[in-house]
Design a protein around this motif. Structure first.
Motif, short mmCIF file in Angstrom:
data_model
loop_
_atom_site.label_atom_id
_atom_site.label_comp_id
_atom_site.label_asym_id
_atom_site.label_seq_id
_atom_site.Cartn_x
_atom_site.Cartn_y
_atom_site.Cartn_z
N GLY A 278 -2.44 -4.90 2.68
CA GLY A 278 -2.50 -3.64 1.95
C GLY A 278 -1.96 -3.75 0.54
O GLY A 278 -2.52 -3.19 -0.41
N ARG A 279 -0.88 -4.50 0.36
CA ARG A 279 -0.32 -4.70 -0.98
C ARG A 279 -1.28 -5.49 -1.86
O ARG A 279 -1.47 -5.17 -3.04
CB ARG A 279 1.03 -5.41 -0.88
N LEU A 280 -1.87 -6.53 -1.31
CA LEU A 280 -2.84 -7.32 -2.07
C LEU A 280 -4.03 -6.47 -2.48
O LEU A 280 -4.54 -6.59 -3.60
CB LEU A 280 -3.31 -8.51 -1.24
N ASN A 328 -8.44 -5.18 7.74
CA ASN A 328 -8.43 -3.73 7.99
C ASN A 328 -7.94 -2.85 6.84
O ASN A 328 -8.65 -1.92 6.44
CB ASN A 328 -7.62 -3.44 9.26
N PRO A 329 -6.74 -3.07 6.27
CA PRO A 329 -6.28 -2.17 5.21
C PRO A 329 -7.21 -2.11 3.99
O PRO A 329 -7.55 -1.00 3.54
CB PRO A 329 -4.90 -2.72 4.85
N PRO A 330 -7.66 -3.25 3.42
CA PRO A 330 -8.55 -3.14 2.26
C PRO A 330 -9.91 -2.55 2.62
O PRO A 330 -10.54 -1.89 1.78
CB PRO A 330 -8.68 -4.59 1.78
N MET A 331 -10.38 -2.78 3.84
CA MET A 331 -11.65 -2.18 4.26
C MET A 331 -11.54 -0.66 4.28
O MET A 331 -12.40 0.06 3.76
CB MET A 331 -12.04 -2.72 5.63
N ASN A 332 -10.45 -0.15 4.88
CA ASN A 332 -10.23 1.30 4.89
C ASN A 332 -10.06 1.84 3.48
O ASN A 332 -10.55 2.93 3.15
CB ASN A 332 -9.00 1.63 5.72
N ALA A 333 -9.35 1.09 2.64
CA ALA A 333 -9.12 1.54 1.26
C ALA A 333 -10.43 1.60 0.48
O ALA A 333 -10.63 2.49 -0.34
CB ALA A 333 -8.13 0.60 0.57
N ALA A 334 -11.33 0.65 0.72
CA ALA A 334 -12.62 0.65 0.03
C ALA A 334 -13.44 1.87 0.42
O ALA A 334 -14.09 2.50 -0.43
CB ALA A 334 -13.38 -0.64 0.34
#
Length: 430
Positions: A278-280, A328-334
């Motif tokens: 998520g931070r990345l 998961n986190p970057p996918m949700n963020a996108a």
């Protein structure tokens, strides 16, 4: 790739996550604990009604099937009445249906009650993710998604430990405890989240029309997220749970307890990378961690069926879990970037959830058939190929990370795009 300025990074470090995000993380943790409390007892409880293994499996499958079928309706409900009302109504349905399971007098009553629980489950899942998107600042979406997923993961680890102890006392006790936990979550949501879903006068005045699924589907980043979500459902929620315990016992010749150890090792790897990913995603962009995670997941999953050493199998499972955590986190963020913070994305998020549920349903069936016909190696190899297909979609997807924290101009809302012309179809989001 989008570059975030140094001043943006400094502000990103200093700024605290909104309180409401912590509330969502805490509720996800409690919900997952409750679900984990019921999970180990449910199959045994169903069998107590003197039914076969197939009938017992149907009670478990009906929950996922109803979630899949009801997801579009849940998205429309979010768009009509808001996230917080949908969230609390959905949890209330699950609480009532789960508590009623403890008093079920027949197999068919239990089957119907689990189906009702699936309706409530998809309502609170879609609404919670929509609320997370609307409340998390654009430059903190990756971390917010990572925290939310970590809450679910930790709850799923702790819940079965508690559920096993309760099940030893009574097969009906876990359902009553889970119902009580959900009642607490509903009370907390009503107290701390009320008025924070865009239903207030100030927020309603600046809100955009709900994002449309058709407009989102025109965006390559959303299509890539759908592909990754399907692969994630296939590999993580389907094949991993269905085949790994069988492979450990039948192919590696280990005791049944090793199956649980392998699943726990995967969860540890997953937890180790969720927050980091998520931070990345917030600092370097959504694409780099997703691409790395899908590549690692594909490689680690694809070779599982060829391994013969139990220790090496556990190590590879750990790596596979780390790869899944990166995705998961970057996918949700996108997906959140595509929707925008001021538009409700109920139907867009429902579609995103549906493909994961579809993967979790189709994956075990296809992989199980392959394992029987060709062997475990073929089942795991095809599952790894699913992640490679998703990787291909992400290689063609644009970066969606806003160029700087905060400014509205950095976002492109789907609500502002017509069905025939949308800037996101011609160029990446800035």
């Amino acid at each position: 790739m989008v570059e975030v300025g140094r001043s943006g990074l400094d502000r990103d470090v200093r700024e605290r996550m909104p309180r409401e995000i912590w509330v969502l993380v805490g509720t996800s943790f409690l919900i997952a604990i409750g679900y984990g409390i019921v999970a180990p007892t449910l199959p045994v409880f169903v069998r107590s009604f003197d039914v076969g293994i197939t009938a017992a499996s149907l009670v478990i499958s009906v929950f996922a099937l109803v979630r899949l079928l009801f997801a579009p309706v849940s998205g429309r409900i979010v768009g009509r009445i808001g996230e917080v009302p949908t969230f609390t109504i959905g949890l209330s349905i699950v609480a009532l249906s789960t508590g009623a399971c403890a008093f079920a007098g027949s197999y068919w009553q239990l089957l119907v009650l689990r189906g009702l629980g699936g309706i409530g489950s998809t309502m609170f899942t879609v609404s919670a993710l929509s609320l997370l998107i609307r409340l998390a600042p654009p430059h903190m979406r990756g971390r917010a998604s990572g925290m939310w997923a970590t809450g679910f993961l930790l709850g799923n680890v702790i819940g079965p430990l508690v559920g096993g102890g309760l099940g030893a006392v009574s097969l009906r006790a876990p359902f009553l405890v889970y119902s009580a936990v959900l009642v607490v979550v509903v009370c907390v949501a009503l107290l701390l989240l009320r008025g924070r879903d865009g239903t207030g006068a100030e927020l309603a005045a600046t809100a955009e029309p709900p994002a449309r699924f058709r407009a989102a589907l025109a965006h390559p980043a959303y299509r890539a997220a759908l592909a990754a979500s399907f692969a994630n459902g296939w590999v993580v929620f389907g094949v991993r749970v269905a085949l790994v315990p069988l492979f450990v016992v039948e192919a590696l010749g280990q005791a049944e307890a090793w199956g649980g150890i392998a699943l726990a090792v995967f969860a540890v790897g997953n937890a180790a990378t969720l927050v980091l990913s998520g931070r990345l995603a917030d600092r370097r962009g959504r694409r780099p961690p997703v691409l790395a995670g899908l590549a690692v997941t594909a490689a680690a999953t694809g070779v599982l069926g060829f391994l013969t050493d139990p220790t090496l199998f556990l190590a590879t499972s750990l790596v596979a879990g780390m790869g899944s955590g990166l995705v998961n986190p970057p996918m949700n963020a996108a997906v959140a970037d595509v929707i925008g913070s001021r538009a409700r994305g109920g139907t867009v998020l429902a579609g995103f959830q549906m493909v994961a549920d579809l993967g979790a349903i189709v994956g075990p069936v296809v992989a199980g058939a392959l394992a029987e016909v060709a062997g475990f190696w073929a089942a795991f190899a095809v599952s790894g190929a699913m992640a490679l297909v998703a990787l291909g979609f992400w290689l063609r997807a644009p970066e969606t990370l806003p160029s700087a924290p905060g400014p509205r101009a950095a976002e492109e809302s789907l609500a502002e795009c017509s069905e025939t012309e949308c800037p996101s179809r011609r160029r990446p989001i800035p």
